[in-house]
Write a protein that holds these residues in place. Structure first.
Motif, mmCIF file in Angstrom:
data_model
loop_
_atom_site.group_PDB
_atom_site.id
_atom_site.type_symbol
_atom_site.label_atom_id
_atom_site.label_comp_id
_atom_site.label_asym_id
_atom_site.label_seq_id
_atom_site.Cartn_x
_atom_site.Cartn_y
_atom_site.Cartn_z
ATOM 1 N N GLN A 56 3.922 5.595 -5.706
ATOM 2 C CA GLN A 56 3.889 5.482 -7.159
ATOM 3 C C GLN A 56 2.846 6.443 -7.742
ATOM 4 O OE1 GLN A 56 5.927 3.683 -8.950
ATOM 5 N NE2 GLN A 56 4.969 3.276 -10.899
ATOM 6 N N GLN A 57 1.674 6.519 -7.116
ATOM 7 C CA GLN A 57 0.629 7.408 -7.620
ATOM 8 C C GLN A 57 1.015 8.874 -7.459
ATOM 9 O OE1 GLN A 57 -1.958 6.530 -9.591
ATOM 10 N NE2 GLN A 57 -0.792 4.625 -9.456
ATOM 11 N N GLU B 245 7.800 2.904 -14.855
ATOM 12 C CA GLU B 245 6.421 2.577 -15.216
ATOM 13 C C GLU B 245 5.496 3.756 -14.925
ATOM 14 O OE1 GLU B 245 3.153 0.860 -16.739
ATOM 15 O OE2 GLU B 245 5.211 0.140 -16.978
ATOM 16 N N ALA B 246 5.865 4.595 -13.961
ATOM 17 C CA ALA B 246 5.074 5.788 -13.644
ATOM 18 C C ALA B 246 5.019 6.728 -14.840
ATOM 19 C CB ALA B 246 5.649 6.503 -12.417
ATOM 20 N N VAL B 247 6.074 6.785 -15.622
ATOM 21 C CA VAL B 247 6.076 7.624 -16.825
ATOM 22 C C VAL B 247 5.034 7.107 -17.812
ATOM 23 C CG1 VAL B 247 7.454 8.423 -18.789
ATOM 24 C CG2 VAL B 247 8.511 8.212 -16.538
ATOM 25 N N ARG B 248 5.022 5.801 -18.006
ATOM 26 C CA ARG B 248 4.042 5.208 -18.934
ATOM 27 C C ARG B 248 2.612 5.458 -18.452
ATOM 28 N NH1 ARG B 248 7.875 0.662 -18.945
ATOM 29 N NH2 ARG B 248 8.937 0.699 -20.942
ATOM 30 N N GLU B 249 2.397 5.245 -17.164
ATOM 31 C CA GLU B 249 1.058 5.456 -16.609
ATOM 32 C C GLU B 249 0.639 6.915 -16.745
ATOM 33 O OE1 GLU B 249 -1.433 4.932 -12.446
ATOM 34 O OE2 GLU B 249 0.466 3.847 -12.688
ATOM 35 N N ALA B 250 1.539 7.828 -16.470
ATOM 36 C CA ALA B 250 1.224 9.256 -16.581
ATOM 37 C C ALA B 250 0.916 9.628 -18.033
ATOM 38 C CB ALA B 250 2.404 10.097 -16.077
ATOM 39 N N ALA B 251 1.675 9.087 -18.968
ATOM 40 C CA ALA B 251 1.428 9.373 -20.386
ATOM 41 C C ALA B 251 0.069 8.839 -20.807
ATOM 42 C CB ALA B 251 2.532 8.760 -21.250
ATOM 43 N N ILE C 103 4.426 13.637 -12.443
ATOM 44 C CA ILE C 103 4.812 13.560 -13.853
ATOM 45 C C ILE C 103 3.748 14.200 -14.727
ATOM 46 C CG2 ILE C 103 5.262 11.998 -15.803
ATOM 47 C CD1 ILE C 103 6.516 10.063 -13.696
ATOM 48 N N ILE C 104 2.487 13.930 -14.436
ATOM 49 C CA ILE C 104 1.391 14.545 -15.199
ATOM 50 C C ILE C 104 1.457 16.069 -15.081
ATOM 51 C CG2 ILE C 104 -1.120 14.846 -15.312
ATOM 52 C CD1 ILE C 104 -1.347 11.833 -14.592
ATOM 53 N N ALA D 21 0.803 -1.224 0.000
ATOM 54 C CA ALA D 21 0.000 0.000 0.000
ATOM 55 C C ALA D 21 0.837 1.277 0.000
ATOM 56 C CB ALA D 21 -0.984 -0.014 1.170
ATOM 57 N N PRO D 22 1.831 1.405 0.876
ATOM 58 C CA PRO D 22 2.629 2.636 0.836
ATOM 59 C C PRO D 22 3.366 2.803 -0.498
ATOM 60 C CG PRO D 22 2.991 1.487 2.900
ATOM 61 C CD PRO D 22 2.187 0.573 2.018
ATOM 62 N N ALA D 23 3.866 1.712 -1.060
ATOM 63 C CA ALA D 23 4.582 1.797 -2.328
ATOM 64 C C ALA D 23 3.650 2.262 -3.440
ATOM 65 C CB ALA D 23 5.188 0.445 -2.673
ATOM 66 N N GLN D 24 2.403 1.784 -3.439
ATOM 67 C CA GLN D 24 1.454 2.218 -4.458
ATOM 68 C C GLN D 24 1.098 3.690 -4.279
ATOM 69 O OE1 GLN D 24 -1.896 -0.403 -4.752
ATOM 70 N NE2 GLN D 24 -0.706 -1.984 -5.763
ATOM 71 N N GLY D 25 1.005 4.134 -3.048
ATOM 72 C CA GLY D 25 0.736 5.552 -2.785
ATOM 73 C C GLY D 25 1.867 6.425 -3.302
#
Length: 128
Positions: A29-30, A114-120, A36-37, A23-27
């Motif tokens: 990451q978000q 992967e955060a870059v991909r998700e943000a894009a 990034i957005i 959970a903390p890691a996902q937070g």
């Protein structure tokens, strides 16, 4: 190392934790995705530049030497494209640097990259 110690080391290497640990890691990451957005939006609005700079004499010399040797520049560019599962096309200085940076970050920090991909993806579908 005894067999018990080897098994314990193997268990530690392969354990992934539970949902409470994730959970903390996902937070985090978000938050990275959100940041990034925000940066992408600032770039799109013209508030920030797309360019980045690196101070590295050896790398600068290497890139300039590649430019002076177009066949080797193509070889390096195509190798990077293959590593990134891209179709081989003509490359220039900027693309070689961009591909090398992406590949390095993707290999060294895959979860963060992967955060870059998700943000894009999120930014691309924002107005839909």
């Amino acid at each position: 190392m005894s067999e018990d110690e080897e098994l314990a080391a193997l268990r530690e290497q392969t354990s992934h934790g539970d949902r409470i640990d994730e959970a903390p890691a996902q937070g985090e990451q978000q938050k990275l995705v959100k940041d990034i957005i925000a940066e992408l939006e600032a770039i799109d609005a013209g508030e920030k530049q797309k360019t980045i700079s690196v101070w590295d004499g050896h790398l600068a010399a290497f890139i300039r030497a590649l430019e002076a040797n177009p066949d080797q520049m193509d070889d390096v560019g195509h190798a990077l494209q293959r590593q990134l599962d891209m179709e081989e096309e003509d490359v220039d200085r900027s693309e070689i640097l961009r591909f090398a940076l992406r590949l390095g970050l993707q290999k060294a920090a895959p979860e963060e990259f992967e955060a870059v991909r998700e943000a894009a993806r999120k930014q691309a579908t924002k107005g839909l």
